[in-house]
Write an enzyme that holds these catalytic residues in place. Structure first.
Site, PDB file in Angstrom:
ATOM      1  N   SER A 143       0.628  -1.259  -0.098  1.00 32.94           N
ATOM      2  CA  SER A 143       0.022   0.088   0.114  1.00 32.94           C
ATOM      3  C   SER A 143       0.567   1.395  -0.282  1.00 32.94           C
ATOM      4  O   SER A 143       1.296   1.594   0.993  1.00 32.94           O
ATOM      5  CB  SER A 143      -0.863  -0.178   1.123  1.00 32.94           C
ATOM      6  OG  SER A 143      -2.304   1.036   1.451  1.00 32.94           O
TER       7      SER A 143
ATOM      8  N   GLY B 272       2.067   4.569   0.085  1.00 35.67           N
ATOM      9  CA  GLY B 272       0.936   5.929   1.290  1.00 35.67           C
ATOM     10  C   GLY B 272       1.062   5.477   2.873  1.00 35.67           C
ATOM     11  O   GLY B 272       0.870   6.021   3.678  1.00 35.67           O
TER      12      GLY B 272
ATOM     13  N   LEU C 271       2.294   4.444   6.359  1.00 37.19           N
ATOM     14  CA  LEU C 271       3.353   4.277   6.411  1.00 37.19           C
ATOM     15  C   LEU C 271       3.695   2.426   7.581  1.00 37.19           C
ATOM     16  O   LEU C 271       5.046   2.372   7.337  1.00 37.19           O
ATOM     17  CB  LEU C 271       3.964   5.611   7.285  1.00 37.19           C
ATOM     18  CG  LEU C 271       3.911   6.832   6.298  1.00 37.19           C
ATOM     19  CD1 LEU C 271       4.535   7.706   7.337  1.00 37.19           C
ATOM     20  CD2 LEU C 271       4.705   6.521   5.528  1.00 37.19           C
TER      21      LEU C 271
ATOM     22  N   SER D 212       2.180   0.197   6.383  1.00 40.54           N
ATOM     23  CA  SER D 212       2.405  -1.660   5.543  1.00 40.54           C
ATOM     24  C   SER D 212       3.629  -0.912   4.792  1.00 40.54           C
ATOM     25  O   SER D 212       4.580  -2.368   5.023  1.00 40.54           O
ATOM     26  CB  SER D 212       1.531  -0.961   5.041  1.00 40.54           C
ATOM     27  OG  SER D 212       1.868  -1.623   3.723  1.00 40.54           O
TER      28      SER D 212
ATOM     29  N   ASN E 269     -13.140   0.491   4.415  1.00 40.96           N
ATOM     30  CA  ASN E 269     -13.411   0.598   3.224  1.00 40.96           C
ATOM     31  C   ASN E 269     -13.864  -0.427   1.860  1.00 40.96           C
ATOM     32  O   ASN E 269     -14.238   0.180   0.882  1.00 40.96           O
ATOM     33  CB  ASN E 269     -11.706   0.311   2.252  1.00 40.96           C
ATOM     34  CG  ASN E 269     -10.944   1.294   3.182  1.00 40.96           C
ATOM     35  OD1 ASN E 269      -9.895   0.609   4.074  1.00 40.96           O
ATOM     36  ND2 ASN E 269     -10.981   2.943   3.396  1.00 40.96           N
TER      37      ASN E 269
ATOM     38  N   ARG F 159      -6.683  -3.860  -3.071  1.00 41.66           N
ATOM     39  CA  ARG F 159      -7.761  -3.491  -3.119  1.00 41.66           C
ATOM     40  C   ARG F 159      -8.084  -3.564  -4.013  1.00 41.66           C
ATOM     41  O   ARG F 159      -9.767  -3.390  -3.674  1.00 41.66           O
ATOM     42  CB  ARG F 159      -7.730  -2.474  -2.433  1.00 41.66           C
ATOM     43  CG  ARG F 159      -5.669  -2.393  -1.319  1.00 41.66           C
ATOM     44  CD  ARG F 159      -6.723  -1.184  -0.021  1.00 41.66           C
ATOM     45  NE  ARG F 159      -8.261  -2.114   1.037  1.00 41.66           N
ATOM     46  CZ  ARG F 159      -9.006  -2.294   1.662  1.00 41.66           C
ATOM     47  NH1 ARG F 159      -8.539  -1.226   2.262  1.00 41.66           N
ATOM     48  NH2 ARG F 159      -9.883  -2.162   1.804  1.00 41.66           N
TER      49      ARG F 159
ATOM     50  N   GLU G 263     -12.808   4.840  -1.753  1.00 42.55           N
ATOM     51  CA  GLU G 263     -12.093   4.177   0.065  1.00 42.55           C
ATOM     52  C   GLU G 263     -13.250   4.380   0.477  1.00 42.55           C
ATOM     53  O   GLU G 263     -13.083   3.795   1.357  1.00 42.55           O
ATOM     54  CB  GLU G 263     -10.759   5.185  -0.254  1.00 42.55           C
ATOM     55  CG  GLU G 263     -10.394   5.138  -1.211  1.00 42.55           C
ATOM     56  CD  GLU G 263      -9.273   3.854  -1.535  1.00 42.55           C
ATOM     57  OE1 GLU G 263      -8.639   3.002  -0.461  1.00 42.55           O
ATOM     58  OE2 GLU G 263      -8.690   3.578  -2.488  1.00 42.55           O
TER      59      GLU G 263
ATOM     60  N   ARG H 259      -6.257   9.019  -2.499  1.00 44.02           N
ATOM     61  CA  ARG H 259      -7.145   7.996  -3.062  1.00 44.02           C
ATOM     62  C   ARG H 259      -8.594   7.973  -3.204  1.00 44.02           C
ATOM     63  O   ARG H 259      -9.257   7.369  -3.831  1.00 44.02           O
ATOM     64  CB  ARG H 259      -6.792   6.953  -2.238  1.00 44.02           C
ATOM     65  CG  ARG H 259      -5.757   6.238  -1.934  1.00 44.02           C
ATOM     66  CD  ARG H 259      -5.753   5.351  -0.870  1.00 44.02           C
ATOM     67  NE  ARG H 259      -4.423   4.979  -0.568  1.00 44.02           N
ATOM     68  CZ  ARG H 259      -3.651   4.494   0.122  1.00 44.02           C
ATOM     69  NH1 ARG H 259      -5.313   3.227   0.637  1.00 44.02           N
ATOM     70  NH2 ARG H 259      -2.586   3.137   0.740  1.00 44.02           N
TER      71      ARG H 259
ATOM     72  N   HIS I   9      -6.513   7.678   3.860  1.00 43.65           N
ATOM     73  CA  HIS I   9      -8.283   8.117   4.762  1.00 43.65           C
ATOM     74  C   HIS I   9      -8.220   9.072   5.351  1.00 43.65           C
ATOM     75  O   HIS I   9      -7.091   9.269   6.507  1.00 43.65           O
ATOM     76  CB  HIS I   9      -8.137   6.686   4.717  1.00 43.65           C
ATOM     77  CG  HIS I   9      -7.648   5.323   3.879  1.00 43.65           C
ATOM     78  ND1 HIS I   9      -7.496   4.247   3.998  1.00 43.65           N
ATOM     79  CD2 HIS I   9      -8.152   5.649   2.161  1.00 43.65           C
ATOM     80  CE1 HIS I   9      -7.700   3.810   3.025  1.00 43.65           C
ATOM     81  NE2 HIS I   9      -8.236   4.410   1.975  1.00 43.65           N
TER      82      HIS I   9
ATOM     83  N   ASN J 125       0.738  -3.167   9.416  1.00 41.61           N
ATOM     84  CA  ASN J 125       0.011  -2.414   8.768  1.00 41.61           C
ATOM     85  C   ASN J 125      -0.707  -1.761   8.023  1.00 41.61           C
ATOM     86  O   ASN J 125      -1.222  -1.137   7.441  1.00 41.61           O
ATOM     87  CB  ASN J 125      -1.074  -4.751   7.924  1.00 41.61           C
ATOM     88  CG  ASN J 125      -0.299  -5.044   6.726  1.00 41.61           C
ATOM     89  OD1 ASN J 125       0.517  -3.927   6.114  1.00 41.61           O
ATOM     90  ND2 ASN J 125      -0.796  -6.520   6.479  1.00 41.61           N
TER      91      ASN J 125
ATOM     92  N   CYS K  98     -10.775   1.297  11.410  1.00 41.79           N
ATOM     93  CA  CYS K  98     -10.443   0.508   9.753  1.00 41.79           C
ATOM     94  C   CYS K  98     -11.075  -0.779  10.074  1.00 41.79           C
ATOM     95  O   CYS K  98     -11.471  -1.239   8.359  1.00 41.79           O
ATOM     96  CB  CYS K  98      -9.155   0.512   9.766  1.00 41.79           C
ATOM     97  SG  CYS K  98      -7.870   2.143   9.044  1.00 41.79           S
TER      98      CYS K  98
END
Length: 440
Positions: free
Chosen positions: A23, A25, A27, A29, A111, A139, A175, A211, A247, A362, A368
């Site tokens: 992913s 953007g 950080l 992950s 999401n 995704r 998203e 996104r 997000h 992650n 989330c």
């Protein structure tokens, strides 16, 4: 007495949960890419968070993991033969595609879709638009199966409307609820829906991807039949995106009449608050809680995921409860702020810390992991009851996870063809428990 409540449908973390670093953007992950994950611990942690809310008297639902690996992706990429042949060839020739096919990212149910409750919509139905998640390959695979899951749970077309995902084009990048906040006086009262976007149609920005587009947000608002005077479209601060707020729910969360956000959440904070107050006129009085950068630097907000917390109305409490990851308690500036927050006379009266470290590594906190769905009593009765949790069902799901999930998984383990069978059998056991066998 309210005839509606907010139901949190958490994504049950799947058996292929791994640190693939897919992913851009995100950080966390990127920082943990390639590390050993623990799918069993991750799923148990998520279910324990769900148990905490059940014990608090809240209505809690669960969404099953999606089928992984996604063989449709691998076949479309030119791999053929038996399942073992496909996995073996992909592992040798396109390991990044194999990681995408195995991604368990649907665990982050925020999401999954954008949701508008029946109190806000022109036809009086509860509306869902599954997110196309088109910015990231791994995704973008999710929405067909997410749509099928939502239709299975919310099948009554007289009460529910499950739309198709928006076109999978950059102009319609969507998203889901991670960029959407619903505000109201009470859950059953007409509210204001805040849509946050990162870019306009055709706009190219340097750095991490923005996104969500404004066009996507506007299309969803129209499809859901929202009264446009009570819909607000606000731009997320580019500074936040550049700092890793992929997000909006990484820098902002809201519930009922309260909006809790970082000073650098919106490109124009004053204009956003003015628009919300105008949209809320006659419906409720907005209670903004802005956290200054001098109190919690944006970098600390990002690393601790202070705003990726659940803001909840808990029965028996007259102030809202913030369900935050333990990382907020472990970050000095954030913990000090939380102490001051609850000691104030503001709308947030308590912080409850939960351990979701496997998800956090992650890049996904408590917020989330859940899709918020405001439902009336009649809508609750009409949805699929098998996904509404009590402690006995949580125990059953945890027992299944402990039996079928691995306790160690590295990205290299995805090359083992036997792992695909493990994932299938683990998911089928979960679907059987939830009475969703038709999704197998």
């Amino acid at each position: 007495m309210s005839i509606a409540c907010e139901v949190n449908f958490d994504g049950l973390i799947g058996p292929s949960h791994n640190y693939g670093g897919l992913s851009d953007g995100n950080l966390a992950s990127a920082r943990n890419a390639g590390d050993i994950s623990n799918p069993r611990e991750a799923a148990v942690q998520g279910l324990e968070k769900m148990r905490t809310l059940v014990r608090a008297g809240l209505v809690q639902g669960v969404l099953p993991p999606l089928a992984r690996p996604n063989f449709d992706l691998l076949v479309a990429a030119g791999f053929a033969g038996s399942d073992s042949d496909i996995i073996g060839a992909a592992a040798r020739r396109a390991p990044q595609l194999l990681k995408a096919a195995y991604s368990a990212s649907a665990m982050w149910a925020a999401n999954a879709a954008t949701v508008s409750p029946s109190a806000d919509t022109a036809d009086g139905r509860l509306h869902f638009t599954p997110a196309n998640l088109s910015t990231m390959l791994h995704r973008s695979l999710e929405h067909p199966d997410t749509t099928a899951t939502l239709i299975s749970i919310f099948a009554d077309e007289e009460r529910f409307a499950v739309h198709g995902a928006l076109p999978a084009h950059a102009d319609f990048a969507d998203e889901g609820a991670a960029n959407h906040v619903r505000l109201s006086a009470e859950h059953d009262a007409p509210g204001v829906e805040l849509f946050v976007y990162g870019r306009d149609t055709g706009e190219a920005l340097a750095g991490f991807p923005a996104r969500q587009t404004r066009l996507a947000s506007e299309a969803i608002a129209r499809a859901h039949g929202l009264a446009m005077p009570h819909a607000v479209f606000a731009r997320q601060a580019h500074r936040a995106i550049a700092s890793g707020a992929f997000h909006n729910d990484v820098v902002c969360v809201g519930a009922l009449d309260t909006l809790f956000f970082h000073e650098h959440a919106f490109e124009d904070t004053a204009a956003t608050l003015k628009a919300l107050r105008q949209a809320a006129d006659g419906r409720f009085e907005l209670k903004p809680v802005m956290v200054a950068d001098t109190e919690v630097p944006l970098a600390d907000a990002m690393s601790s995921y202070l705003f990726n917390s659940q803001l909840l109305q808990v029965p028996g409490e007259d102030r809202l409860v913030l369900v935050a990851p333990t990382e907020t308690r472990d970050t000095p500036s954030v913990h000090a702020y939380c102490e001051r927050l609850v000691q104030s006379n503001g709308p947030i009266g308590r912080v409850l810390y939960v351990d979701v470290r496997q998800s956090m590594r992650n890049g996904g906190g408590p917020a989330c992991l859940r899709l918020r769905v405001v439902m009336t009593v009649a809508e609750l009765a009409a949805c699929h009851a098998g996904v509404l949790l009590d402690e006995e069902l949580i125990d059953e799901l945890q027992a299944s996870v402990r039996l079928t999930y691995r306790d160690r998984l590295s990205p290299g383990d995805l090359a083992d063809p036997a792992f695909a069978d493990e994932c299938r059998l683990a998911r089928e056991a979960i679907l059987d428990i939830l009475d969703l066998e038709a999704l197998a």
